[in-house]
Write a protein that holds these residues in place. Structure first.
Motif, PDB file in Angstrom:
ATOM      1  N   PRO A 146       0.417  -1.348   0.205  1.00 57.28           N
ATOM      2  CA  PRO A 146       0.007  -0.308   0.079  1.00 57.28           C
ATOM      3  C   PRO A 146       0.992   1.293   0.058  1.00 57.28           C
ATOM      4  N   LEU A 147       0.711   2.024  -0.315  1.00 54.12           N
ATOM      5  CA  LEU A 147       1.333   3.652  -0.634  1.00 54.12           C
ATOM      6  C   LEU A 147       0.549   4.645   0.698  1.00 54.12           C
ATOM      7  N   ALA A 168       5.592   7.234  -0.129  1.00 51.28           N
ATOM      8  CA  ALA A 168       4.970   8.588  -1.580  1.00 51.28           C
ATOM      9  C   ALA A 168       6.137   9.078  -0.909  1.00 51.28           C
ATOM     10  N   ALA A 169       6.201   9.702   0.059  1.00 52.45           N
ATOM     11  CA  ALA A 169       7.535  10.872   0.015  1.00 52.45           C
ATOM     12  C   ALA A 169       8.671  10.306   0.267  1.00 52.45           C
ATOM     13  N   ARG A 170       9.155   8.651  -0.054  1.00 50.31           N
ATOM     14  CA  ARG A 170      10.542   9.056  -0.507  1.00 50.31           C
ATOM     15  C   ARG A 170       9.676   8.228  -2.095  1.00 50.31           C
TER      16      ARG A 170
END
Length: 64
Positions: free
Chosen positions: A5-6, A11-13
């Motif tokens: 899952p995102l 997502a930031a990485r």
């Protein structure tokens, strides 16, 4: 194939990782420079441009 899952952290990485960005920028700049050089070669091969440049150099070297 299942992706994890995102999450906000993941997502930031993923979206802030600039690995390889400089290489891609260099590749694009190099391709643009090669295209520009090709255009200059085509322009410089024309007789009209060659005559203009030759006349310019002759006038610059002539002592008035």
């Amino acid at each position: 194939m299942s992706f994890p899952p995102l999450t906000r952290r993941r997502a930031a990485r993923l979206f802030t990782d600039d690995t390889g960005a400089a290489t891609a920028e260099y590749a694009i700049a190099t391709m643009a420079a090669v295209a520009f050089a090709g255009l200059l070669v085509v322009i410089m091969r024309s007789d009209e441009v060659r005559g203009i440049l030759t006349d310019l150099v002759r006038r610059a070297l002539t002592v008035a």
